[in-house]
Design a protein around this motif. Sequence first.
Motif, PDB file in Angstrom:
ATOM      1  N   GLY A  12      37.866  45.958  31.037  1.00 38.94           N
ATOM      2  CA  GLY A  12      37.215  46.999  31.736  1.00 38.94           C
ATOM      3  C   GLY A  12      35.776  47.063  30.931  1.00 38.94           C
ATOM      4  N   VAL A  13      35.789  46.948  29.586  1.00 41.03           N
ATOM      5  CA  VAL A  13      34.688  47.284  28.881  1.00 41.03           C
ATOM      6  C   VAL A  13      33.536  45.992  28.995  1.00 41.03           C
ATOM      7  N   VAL A  14      34.476  44.800  29.051  1.00 44.71           N
ATOM      8  CA  VAL A  14      33.518  43.659  29.136  1.00 44.71           C
ATOM      9  C   VAL A  14      32.890  43.467  30.479  1.00 44.71           C
ATOM     10  N   THR A  15      33.940  43.936  31.495  1.00 42.02           N
ATOM     11  CA  THR A  15      33.352  43.961  33.024  1.00 42.02           C
ATOM     12  C   THR A  15      32.115  44.708  33.040  1.00 42.02           C
ATOM     13  N   LEU A  16      32.186  45.783  32.363  1.00 41.63           N
ATOM     14  CA  LEU A  16      31.166  46.904  32.543  1.00 41.63           C
ATOM     15  C   LEU A  16      29.833  46.253  31.881  1.00 41.63           C
ATOM     16  N   ALA A  17      30.153  45.851  30.650  1.00 45.80           N
ATOM     17  CA  ALA A  17      28.778  45.056  29.861  1.00 45.80           C
ATOM     18  C   ALA A  17      28.284  43.996  30.685  1.00 45.80           C
ATOM     19  N   LEU A  18      28.924  43.139  31.172  1.00 45.17           N
ATOM     20  CA  LEU A  18      28.571  42.054  31.996  1.00 45.17           C
ATOM     21  C   LEU A  18      27.756  42.567  33.242  1.00 45.17           C
ATOM     22  N   ALA A  19      28.303  43.430  34.026  1.00 44.35           N
ATOM     23  CA  ALA A  19      27.631  44.077  35.227  1.00 44.35           C
ATOM     24  C   ALA A  19      26.141  44.512  34.545  1.00 44.35           C
TER      25      ALA A  19
ATOM     26  N   VAL B 292      32.330  48.584  39.786  1.00 41.68           N
ATOM     27  CA  VAL B 292      33.556  49.270  40.275  1.00 41.68           C
ATOM     28  C   VAL B 292      34.667  48.589  39.715  1.00 41.68           C
ATOM     29  N   PRO B 293      34.799  47.175  39.461  1.00 41.62           N
ATOM     30  CA  PRO B 293      36.123  46.648  38.961  1.00 41.62           C
ATOM     31  C   PRO B 293      36.089  47.063  37.250  1.00 41.62           C
ATOM     32  N   GLY B 294      35.006  47.187  36.644  1.00 43.35           N
ATOM     33  CA  GLY B 294      35.035  47.521  35.377  1.00 43.35           C
ATOM     34  C   GLY B 294      35.474  48.800  35.008  1.00 43.35           C
ATOM     35  N   ILE B 295      35.256  49.756  36.056  1.00 43.21           N
ATOM     36  CA  ILE B 295      35.404  51.066  35.795  1.00 43.21           C
ATOM     37  C   ILE B 295      37.178  51.139  36.339  1.00 43.21           C
ATOM     38  N   LEU B 296      37.458  50.602  37.395  1.00 42.12           N
ATOM     39  CA  LEU B 296      39.116  50.563  37.605  1.00 42.12           C
ATOM     40  C   LEU B 296      39.843  50.138  36.334  1.00 42.12           C
ATOM     41  N   LEU B 297      39.540  48.899  35.947  1.00 41.63           N
ATOM     42  CA  LEU B 297      40.236  48.510  34.787  1.00 41.63           C
ATOM     43  C   LEU B 297      40.142  49.374  33.522  1.00 41.63           C
ATOM     44  N   LEU B 298      39.015  50.001  33.272  1.00 43.65           N
ATOM     45  CA  LEU B 298      39.072  50.607  32.202  1.00 43.65           C
ATOM     46  C   LEU B 298      39.931  52.151  32.406  1.00 43.65           C
ATOM     47  N   GLY B 299      39.689  52.695  33.587  1.00 39.90           N
ATOM     48  CA  GLY B 299      40.829  53.818  33.581  1.00 39.90           C
ATOM     49  C   GLY B 299      42.129  53.336  33.877  1.00 39.90           C
TER      50      GLY B 299
ATOM     51  N   ARG C 212      52.077  48.136  25.472  1.00 37.38           N
ATOM     52  CA  ARG C 212      50.714  48.711  24.763  1.00 37.38           C
ATOM     53  C   ARG C 212      49.791  47.640  24.579  1.00 37.38           C
ATOM     54  N   ARG C 213      50.138  46.323  24.458  1.00 38.87           N
ATOM     55  CA  ARG C 213      49.239  45.039  24.557  1.00 38.87           C
ATOM     56  C   ARG C 213      48.291  45.052  25.813  1.00 38.87           C
ATOM     57  N   ARG C 214      49.323  45.303  27.055  1.00 37.63           N
ATOM     58  CA  ARG C 214      48.704  44.822  28.227  1.00 37.63           C
ATOM     59  C   ARG C 214      47.877  46.161  28.656  1.00 37.63           C
ATOM     60  N   ALA C 215      47.978  47.536  28.157  1.00 36.16           N
ATOM     61  CA  ALA C 215      47.095  48.645  28.125  1.00 36.16           C
ATOM     62  C   ALA C 215      45.918  48.220  27.283  1.00 36.16           C
ATOM     63  N   GLY C 216      45.906  47.617  26.018  1.00 30.45           N
ATOM     64  CA  GLY C 216      44.672  47.296  25.500  1.00 30.45           C
ATOM     65  C   GLY C 216      43.926  46.122  26.230  1.00 30.45           C
ATOM     66  N   GLY C 217      44.590  45.295  26.856  1.00 27.00           N
ATOM     67  CA  GLY C 217      44.020  44.125  27.452  1.00 27.00           C
ATOM     68  C   GLY C 217      43.127  44.709  28.577  1.00 27.00           C
ATOM     69  N   LEU C 218      43.685  45.796  29.457  1.00 27.39           N
ATOM     70  CA  LEU C 218      43.035  46.309  30.550  1.00 27.39           C
ATOM     71  C   LEU C 218      41.577  47.063  30.008  1.00 27.39           C
ATOM     72  N   ILE C 219      42.014  47.702  28.862  1.00 26.57           N
ATOM     73  CA  ILE C 219      40.681  48.539  28.323  1.00 26.57           C
ATOM     74  C   ILE C 219      39.645  47.669  27.976  1.00 26.57           C
ATOM     75  N   LEU C 220      40.063  46.519  27.164  1.00 20.85           N
ATOM     76  CA  LEU C 220      39.144  45.293  26.820  1.00 20.85           C
ATOM     77  C   LEU C 220      38.358  44.904  28.104  1.00 20.85           C
TER      78      LEU C 220
END
Length: 482
Positions: free
Chosen positions: A28-35, A56-63, A18-26
């Motif tokens: 992804g959100v940070v990558t999209l915001a920076l982009a 693209v990386p942010g979308i993949l991480l978030l998904g 669950r922590r790994r899933a939360g880390g990927l979501i976070l």
Amino acid sequence: MTSALDVEETAGALDKYRRRAGGLILAGVVTLALAAGFWAPLMDTVSSRTAAMPFVPGILLLGAGIGMWGLARRMRRALGAGTWSVHPAVAIGHGRTATAVVLRSPDRSEAWPLTVIATRQRYELVRPGPDGVLWWCGDPRVGGVLAPPGGGELIWAKPVRGGHVRRRVVARAEAEGLMHRATPRQPGSRVPGPVPGPAPGPDQVTDVDSVRGPEGVQGPEGVQGREAVHRPEGVQEPEGVQEPEAVQDAARPEPSGPTYAELFEHARRQAGPRGGRAPRPERDAREVAWWRVRSLRRVAGVHRVVIALGFCAAVGSVALTGPPKEDALKLYAVGVLVLGALVYSCHQLLTVGRPAARAMVRALADSVHVRRRYALLYDPRGGAPVLVLFPMYDGWDARPEAVLRLIPPGPPKQPRRGLPAKPAGTVELHGWRDFTVDGRPFVVAWIDGRPHWPAGPYQEADGPEFAALIDRLAPPLEVQAS
């Protein structure tokens, strides 16, 4: 145990997932915001395709994170509603790309074909070995959780869809003997299991060439029955072989676990084809510099530096030809990536690979070595070879005193190529001069006239971690299936 979540390793593994899933979501959100922040001013100066690339990386991480979070919720429901059961298991597929697992039901009346929902890296953590068993919690008609013995790694599995596909998968599992395997011991069971099949006797051992040690030193063939024995007559300790202080019998911890006879049977069943031709001869590491030995160059990571240098040269040559203006930004990004890979691989070579290779050479060149009997088993978590070590003259009832993990000597598609031809025999352990922080010695195994490089230190039978490893390498059995 009222539910599978009562197992400490299982609860910890689910929390980690669950922590790994939360880390990927976070991430992804940070990558999209920076982009969005960095590329918004540049969108009018570049093409729409180029402008979309940073997102693209942010979308993949978030998904990926959202998908993992959903699987974590399903795992929690299944683990909270049921308990672990242990089943014989067969992986279906070719090589390391199998995506289906077939479990045998507890009453041996049917097989359960399941599709694993995991990346290749995570699937390797729970791949059943040649003697494979897996823990299961769930409903085979709906789905559930698979884990290796101990419940420390979790993946979701669902039933294979399609009647034809299910029948084909089950037929392949039955052809590999799934329905005739011995019944594994269930969690919490304390009933010791017999060795599958008849225990080998002296006549059988004489015919088994795989347990004869080199240079006339006898292994189990010198054992008369299963009683405690003394050193066979006429067998002298080889000259120059010394018992270092670190491994004197008086200082060795009391061994525990299954007997040599049991692990010998497991090793014979797990022995499979090495694949391909025998490895090419290479220079003796005791006579030349380590970087002139092919296997040590691979262990140290020299090939990664060479590959990174090749990519840097390719990117540099493209940059010198003057790429189109619209491609300059892409080339710059690729150049930064390959340059970072080169720096990282060089750092790993200098700080990890080179010291490890030099330590292996020092251990091999040391005149101090000891002889032990071994059984060659394979860790179902990735298939890495492991030598389980026994005293030389304690007979069939000897308990394992240590293990030594080996680096697979073959290429990725044939990792067993170059391993000892015999599943059991005699090994010389060289070294005993370098130690880890916790005091474990660093040794190199010498079998059949060549070294086998270790993947870690010499691990003595000193606690629950060792017992868990042995149970994973050779799962305890209760009953021989008819």
